[in-house]
Design a protein around this motif. Sequence first.
Motif, PDB file in Angstrom:
ATOM      1  N   TYR A 192       0.981  -1.351   0.128  1.00  0.00           N
ATOM      2  CA  TYR A 192      -0.056   0.020  -0.054  1.00  0.00           C
ATOM      3  C   TYR A 192       0.830   1.223  -0.148  1.00  0.00           C
ATOM      4  O   TYR A 192       0.586   2.332  -0.497  1.00  0.00           O
ATOM      5  N   MET A 193       2.157   1.289   0.756  1.00  0.00           N
ATOM      6  CA  MET A 193       2.934   2.286   0.601  1.00  0.00           C
ATOM      7  C   MET A 193       3.483   2.565  -0.692  1.00  0.00           C
ATOM      8  O   MET A 193       3.534   3.884  -1.228  1.00  0.00           O
ATOM      9  N   LEU A 194       3.697   1.495  -1.283  1.00  0.00           N
ATOM     10  CA  LEU A 194       4.322   1.785  -2.830  1.00  0.00           C
ATOM     11  C   LEU A 194       3.036   2.398  -3.642  1.00  0.00           C
ATOM     12  O   LEU A 194       3.250   3.256  -4.607  1.00  0.00           O
ATOM     13  N   ILE A 195       1.968   1.750  -3.540  1.00  0.00           N
ATOM     14  CA  ILE A 195       0.624   2.258  -4.380  1.00  0.00           C
ATOM     15  C   ILE A 195       0.589   3.810  -3.969  1.00  0.00           C
ATOM     16  O   ILE A 195       0.068   4.480  -5.013  1.00  0.00           O
ATOM     17  N   ALA A 196       0.458   3.942  -2.716  1.00  0.00           N
ATOM     18  CA  ALA A 196       0.315   5.543  -2.444  1.00  0.00           C
ATOM     19  C   ALA A 196       1.410   6.527  -3.008  1.00  0.00           C
ATOM     20  O   ALA A 196       0.898   7.465  -3.720  1.00  0.00           O
ATOM     21  N   ILE A 197       2.613   5.991  -3.018  1.00  0.00           N
ATOM     22  CA  ILE A 197       3.714   6.728  -3.610  1.00  0.00           C
ATOM     23  C   ILE A 197       3.367   6.862  -5.274  1.00  0.00           C
ATOM     24  O   ILE A 197       3.464   7.753  -5.744  1.00  0.00           O
ATOM     25  N   ALA A 198       2.958   5.794  -5.991  1.00  0.00           N
ATOM     26  CA  ALA A 198       2.777   5.602  -7.240  1.00  0.00           C
ATOM     27  C   ALA A 198       1.423   6.717  -7.581  1.00  0.00           C
ATOM     28  O   ALA A 198       1.261   7.292  -8.851  1.00  0.00           O
ATOM     29  N   ILE A 199       0.505   6.979  -6.770  1.00  0.00           N
ATOM     30  CA  ILE A 199      -0.650   7.687  -7.263  1.00  0.00           C
ATOM     31  C   ILE A 199      -0.499   9.193  -6.994  1.00  0.00           C
ATOM     32  O   ILE A 199      -1.141   9.854  -7.518  1.00  0.00           O
ATOM     33  N   MET A 200       0.493   9.447  -6.049  1.00  0.00           N
ATOM     34  CA  MET A 200       0.747  11.034  -5.848  1.00  0.00           C
ATOM     35  C   MET A 200       1.208  11.701  -7.092  1.00  0.00           C
ATOM     36  O   MET A 200       0.625  12.808  -7.265  1.00  0.00           O
ATOM     37  N   PRO A 201       2.142  11.227  -7.882  1.00  0.00           N
ATOM     38  CA  PRO A 201       2.333  12.240  -8.892  1.00  0.00           C
ATOM     39  C   PRO A 201       0.934  12.221 -10.092  1.00  0.00           C
ATOM     40  O   PRO A 201       0.938  13.675 -10.639  1.00  0.00           O
ATOM     41  N   VAL A 202       0.014  11.494 -10.097  1.00  0.00           N
ATOM     42  CA  VAL A 202      -1.146  11.389 -10.880  1.00  0.00           C
ATOM     43  C   VAL A 202      -1.938  12.716 -10.329  1.00  0.00           C
ATOM     44  O   VAL A 202      -2.502  13.465 -10.888  1.00  0.00           O
ATOM     45  N   ILE A 203      -2.067  12.564  -9.000  1.00  0.00           N
ATOM     46  CA  ILE A 203      -2.870  13.703  -8.151  1.00  0.00           C
ATOM     47  C   ILE A 203      -2.194  15.001  -8.494  1.00  0.00           C
ATOM     48  O   ILE A 203      -3.039  15.933  -8.818  1.00  0.00           O
ATOM     49  N   ILE A 204      -0.952  15.213  -8.289  1.00  0.00           N
ATOM     50  CA  ILE A 204      -0.333  16.408  -8.472  1.00  0.00           C
ATOM     51  C   ILE A 204      -0.544  16.891  -9.881  1.00  0.00           C
ATOM     52  O   ILE A 204      -0.693  18.210 -10.029  1.00  0.00           O
ATOM     53  N   ILE A 205      -0.453  16.167 -10.981  1.00  0.00           N
ATOM     54  CA  ILE A 205      -0.484  16.535 -12.260  1.00  0.00           C
ATOM     55  C   ILE A 205      -1.784  16.979 -12.379  1.00  0.00           C
ATOM     56  O   ILE A 205      -2.125  17.906 -13.015  1.00  0.00           O
TER      57      ILE A 205
END
Length: 224
Positions: A192-205
Amino acid sequence: QPNLEAYKYMLRYNLLGSGFRNSLFVLIVGTSINLLMTMMTAYPLARRSLIGRKFFMLMITFTMMFSGGLIPNYLVIVKLGLVDNLWSLILPGCISAYNMIIMKNFFEALPAELNEAARIDGSGEFHTFNYVVLPIMKPALAVQAIFTFVASWNNYFVPALILTSNKKKTLPILIAQLRSADFLKFDMGQVYMLIAIAIMPVIIIYLFLSKFIVAGVALGGVKG
């Protein structure tokens, strides 16, 4: 109980490794080339004065019938010697017929009087494109950029097929490997930690480009 142990584990053992950097490289370079190639192809095709315009559009549309073939793409990558190379994730998708058609429709929505006025003032095609057309097309570019961004960032199957060395693997592959390292016993917190990190760039963009997306939909819409 909620805690930060998974993030501490990631920092201690460098769990992300080069996966995050590889994904960023493919994302930035691939999206930039895709936008450039798509714009330079769609802009002349949107001009009705182009000789053979219908023929070129027919050929580009015809290629969409055979797009997405995994085996032909893999054979091309093998012939080019790009197996286990990050460029194999960039070059095959450097231009998309679907994105090109969408961008062409955006260009056609612009008033032709803009180009005519610029031509009367002595502006050349490249100058008109860079200083007249391109600033107006920022919403359309943002829409295409975010679609290309999400497709590249979430791409798992093709990198898993082509990339073999651990130093070349992207973030989605690392997430899948962490989940399947031990099917019966694994730390779901790290997944879940890696998934959260992977989602963050999409949210920022999306937060940065959301206003352009709304404007792009309005630009391409039919106005009464």
